[in-house]
Design a protein around this motif. Sequence first.
Motif, PDB file in Angstrom:
ATOM      1  N   THR A 297       7.651   9.256  21.366  1.00 33.21           N
ATOM      2  CA  THR A 297       7.726   7.746  22.071  1.00 33.21           C
ATOM      3  C   THR A 297       6.220   6.848  21.803  1.00 33.21           C
ATOM      4  O   THR A 297       6.388   5.752  22.080  1.00 33.21           O
ATOM      5  N   GLU A 298       5.156   7.466  21.866  1.00 31.78           N
ATOM      6  CA  GLU A 298       4.076   6.724  21.839  1.00 31.78           C
ATOM      7  C   GLU A 298       3.691   5.880  20.642  1.00 31.78           C
ATOM      8  O   GLU A 298       3.916   6.312  19.456  1.00 31.78           O
ATOM      9  N   ASP A 299       3.559   4.768  20.545  1.00 26.01           N
ATOM     10  CA  ASP A 299       3.563   3.642  19.263  1.00 26.01           C
ATOM     11  C   ASP A 299       1.796   3.486  19.015  1.00 26.01           C
ATOM     12  O   ASP A 299       1.671   2.451  18.446  1.00 26.01           O
ATOM     13  N   THR A 300       1.005   4.316  19.241  1.00 22.70           N
ATOM     14  CA  THR A 300      -0.198   4.338  18.980  1.00 22.70           C
ATOM     15  C   THR A 300      -0.439   3.995  17.505  1.00 22.70           C
ATOM     16  O   THR A 300       0.111   4.993  16.521  1.00 22.70           O
ATOM     17  N   PRO A 301      -0.994   3.172  16.891  1.00 24.60           N
ATOM     18  CA  PRO A 301      -0.861   3.082  15.592  1.00 24.60           C
ATOM     19  C   PRO A 301      -2.107   3.770  14.800  1.00 24.60           C
ATOM     20  O   PRO A 301      -3.012   4.474  15.578  1.00 24.60           O
ATOM     21  N   PRO A 302      -2.261   4.091  13.565  1.00 23.96           N
ATOM     22  CA  PRO A 302      -3.028   4.933  12.953  1.00 23.96           C
ATOM     23  C   PRO A 302      -4.611   4.441  13.038  1.00 23.96           C
ATOM     24  O   PRO A 302      -4.462   3.213  13.469  1.00 23.96           O
TER      25      PRO A 302
ATOM     26  N   GLY B 193       3.912  11.646   6.872  1.00 20.94           N
ATOM     27  CA  GLY B 193       5.151  11.057   5.691  1.00 20.94           C
ATOM     28  C   GLY B 193       6.001  10.303   6.602  1.00 20.94           C
ATOM     29  O   GLY B 193       6.628   9.311   6.032  1.00 20.94           O
ATOM     30  N   GLY B 194       6.521  10.784   7.703  1.00 21.92           N
ATOM     31  CA  GLY B 194       7.720  10.294   8.533  1.00 21.92           C
ATOM     32  C   GLY B 194       7.047   9.043   9.150  1.00 21.92           C
ATOM     33  O   GLY B 194       7.890   8.541   9.940  1.00 21.92           O
ATOM     34  N   GLU B 195       5.861   8.712   9.192  1.00 21.59           N
ATOM     35  CA  GLU B 195       5.414   7.298   9.602  1.00 21.59           C
ATOM     36  C   GLU B 195       5.232   7.585  11.148  1.00 21.59           C
ATOM     37  O   GLU B 195       5.588   6.331  11.908  1.00 21.59           O
ATOM     38  N   ARG B 196       5.168   8.616  11.882  1.00 20.97           N
ATOM     39  CA  ARG B 196       4.974   8.748  13.227  1.00 20.97           C
ATOM     40  C   ARG B 196       3.499   8.529  13.603  1.00 20.97           C
ATOM     41  O   ARG B 196       2.676   8.759  12.950  1.00 20.97           O
ATOM     42  N   PRO B 197       3.567   8.096  14.854  1.00 19.51           N
ATOM     43  CA  PRO B 197       2.149   7.613  15.560  1.00 19.51           C
ATOM     44  C   PRO B 197       1.149   8.948  15.593  1.00 19.51           C
ATOM     45  O   PRO B 197       1.837  10.082  15.780  1.00 19.51           O
ATOM     46  N   VAL B 198      -0.215   8.802  15.494  1.00 18.09           N
ATOM     47  CA  VAL B 198      -0.997   9.932  15.789  1.00 18.09           C
ATOM     48  C   VAL B 198      -1.014  11.032  16.742  1.00 18.09           C
ATOM     49  O   VAL B 198      -1.179  11.959  16.649  1.00 18.09           O
ATOM     50  N   ASP B 199      -0.383  10.058  17.854  1.00 21.69           N
ATOM     51  CA  ASP B 199      -0.522  10.698  19.173  1.00 21.69           C
ATOM     52  C   ASP B 199       0.887  11.779  19.133  1.00 21.69           C
ATOM     53  O   ASP B 199       1.064  12.590  20.248  1.00 21.69           O
ATOM     54  N   CYS B 200       1.462  11.719  18.292  1.00 25.65           N
ATOM     55  CA  CYS B 200       2.798  12.537  18.125  1.00 25.65           C
ATOM     56  C   CYS B 200       2.268  14.040  17.855  1.00 25.65           C
ATOM     57  O   CYS B 200       3.064  14.815  18.483  1.00 25.65           O
ATOM     58  N   ARG B 201       1.279  14.274  17.327  1.00 29.87           N
ATOM     59  CA  ARG B 201       0.556  15.479  17.248  1.00 29.87           C
ATOM     60  C   ARG B 201       0.284  16.184  18.677  1.00 29.87           C
ATOM     61  O   ARG B 201       0.479  17.309  18.909  1.00 29.87           O
TER      62      ARG B 201
ATOM     63  N   LYS C  16      -1.757   3.245   3.705  1.00 32.83           N
ATOM     64  CA  LYS C  16      -1.479   3.022   5.132  1.00 32.83           C
ATOM     65  C   LYS C  16      -2.017   4.030   6.073  1.00 32.83           C
ATOM     66  O   LYS C  16      -2.939   3.674   6.872  1.00 32.83           O
ATOM     67  N   ARG C  17      -2.350   5.132   5.582  1.00 30.08           N
ATOM     68  CA  ARG C  17      -3.026   6.538   6.076  1.00 30.08           C
ATOM     69  C   ARG C  17      -3.791   7.385   5.003  1.00 30.08           C
ATOM     70  O   ARG C  17      -3.090   7.762   3.996  1.00 30.08           O
ATOM     71  N   LEU C  18      -5.043   7.467   5.256  1.00 27.36           N
ATOM     72  CA  LEU C  18      -5.749   8.071   4.519  1.00 27.36           C
ATOM     73  C   LEU C  18      -6.396   9.548   5.300  1.00 27.36           C
ATOM     74  O   LEU C  18      -6.790   9.536   6.308  1.00 27.36           O
ATOM     75  N   LEU C  19      -6.085  10.886   4.771  1.00 27.16           N
ATOM     76  CA  LEU C  19      -6.235  11.904   5.501  1.00 27.16           C
ATOM     77  C   LEU C  19      -7.118  12.976   4.690  1.00 27.16           C
ATOM     78  O   LEU C  19      -6.922  13.190   3.472  1.00 27.16           O
TER      79      LEU C  19
ATOM     80  N   PRO D 142       0.666  -1.302   0.064  1.00 28.13           N
ATOM     81  CA  PRO D 142      -0.230  -0.011   0.019  1.00 28.13           C
ATOM     82  C   PRO D 142       0.756   1.382  -0.035  1.00 28.13           C
ATOM     83  O   PRO D 142       2.092   1.323   0.698  1.00 28.13           O
ATOM     84  N   LEU D 143       0.064   2.244  -0.433  1.00 22.67           N
ATOM     85  CA  LEU D 143       0.976   3.823  -0.393  1.00 22.67           C
ATOM     86  C   LEU D 143       1.391   4.040   0.940  1.00 22.67           C
ATOM     87  O   LEU D 143       0.512   3.625   2.040  1.00 22.67           O
ATOM     88  N   ARG D 144       2.183   4.986   1.075  1.00 25.06           N
ATOM     89  CA  ARG D 144       2.488   5.318   2.432  1.00 25.06           C
ATOM     90  C   ARG D 144       1.567   6.448   3.106  1.00 25.06           C
ATOM     91  O   ARG D 144       1.116   6.218   4.164  1.00 25.06           O
ATOM     92  N   ALA D 145       0.851   7.073   2.205  1.00 20.94           N
ATOM     93  CA  ALA D 145      -0.067   7.856   2.621  1.00 20.94           C
ATOM     94  C   ALA D 145      -1.092   8.419   1.284  1.00 20.94           C
ATOM     95  O   ALA D 145      -0.363   8.708   0.519  1.00 20.94           O
ATOM     96  N   VAL D 146      -2.307   8.777   1.596  1.00 19.64           N
ATOM     97  CA  VAL D 146      -3.206   9.585   0.666  1.00 19.64           C
ATOM     98  C   VAL D 146      -3.745  10.682   1.357  1.00 19.64           C
ATOM     99  O   VAL D 146      -4.505  10.538   2.187  1.00 19.64           O
ATOM    100  N   ALA D 147      -3.558  11.921   0.918  1.00 22.48           N
ATOM    101  CA  ALA D 147      -4.065  13.182   1.389  1.00 22.48           C
ATOM    102  C   ALA D 147      -4.712  14.004   0.524  1.00 22.48           C
ATOM    103  O   ALA D 147      -4.364  14.330  -0.615  1.00 22.48           O
ATOM    104  N   PHE D 148      -5.942  14.442   0.966  1.00 24.04           N
ATOM    105  CA  PHE D 148      -6.661  15.534   0.255  1.00 24.04           C
ATOM    106  C   PHE D 148      -6.692  16.796   1.038  1.00 24.04           C
ATOM    107  O   PHE D 148      -7.218  16.610   2.418  1.00 24.04           O
TER     108      PHE D 148
END
Length: 408
Positions: free
Chosen positions: A387-392, A348-356, A267-270, A238-244
Amino acid sequence: MRAVRATRLLARPLVLMTITALGTGCGSRRPPAGSLPVAAIVDTTWFISSRARDDGRDTQRLADSLEYGAVITRRSASDDPSGDGGLSFRIIDSATFTRAEFETRLRMRVHHGSDDPATRFAVLYTHGFGTSLHEAWENTLHARLRSRGKQPWVVFCWPSAGAGVAWPRHDAFFTSAYRTDAESAVASRGTFGRAVGVMIRAVGGRGLLLLSHSMGARIMGAALASDSTVQAALRDEPLRAVAFVSPDIDAITFGDTIVPALRPLTKRLLLYASSNDLMLALARNINNSERAGLFRGVPGTPMVRGGLESIDMTHTVRADGGLRRIFNSRHNMTRATAALFDLIHLVGGERPVDCRVQLGTARLTVAGAWSLTMVPLPPLDAASRCTEDTPPPHQRGSSTGSTMATTP
């Protein structure tokens, strides 16, 4: 009654002309020409174009075959991409390649451009309405610089009418350029699918982030949802991400058709949306339907769907200085600093969502959408310290369901 109607008819073109004159529509305009300082930086912008040429001159017709190339620009080293000011640059050279040459060069640029796998990817960007070939090149460079990323950006140039101007048609006096571009977007879906195939062969699915802005969402969404060749290539990787970003596409079509079709391909759709986008408000009136990139109401929220990361960028960091702070359509992606940082460095850097949350760049709302904040953007290496490894969301069985956020 006639006087009121006449006033309304005059107001519409005045609003459109004001927005166009201020350069706050889908694209940005090159700063006035002037002498650059001696210190300068050379950049490369890649492109795949489906625009036909006549004797080497760009047209607004769809070409029979794709053109592959790169544009070399020189910009001032004193410009600050993270600031509010304009970015001064000049196109100093360009080159075209065969498809095989393009794939080889781009592959080498991605795989040898960084030692960090998290940054080893390319962006395929599809521009929006009212964008000429040269404007597409310029906007791509602007967006890449504002993102502060070093990944190569490839712009898919479809035959749009530059600067949003076209001769009036009898059935659409004030909206002829928009409607002409909408027809061209529909015709460009097949060539976009071929462009994606080229990118997949060059860098693979994991090495590719697809990004569309405004009307470009119609091309990217429909092509990915219907191109069986592309879908087959993405089943195993799958693609790394697709963003609209600010998609000018019918909201119901996006939520009920595009999102389910694209979820297995990436992997991630935004979705990056806002409640104060004046250009999408005009598009809503023209199409007589809600747009996926625009939501209404207080406290409104972007569309929420299972497996879709919805991000509100209404009140966040933007590079809108001077008069742009007052006369601002809020539609120009090239100045959406916080959204571009989020997309390139976190997604793009494949960081966990909780990184925000850790960086303070966004908060999770009760409705299940993310809301970008006004917190100044962190240093570029900050994302790597999450550090959090929460998945998308799509990997943790998001229960947001298929209910669109209501609007008053």
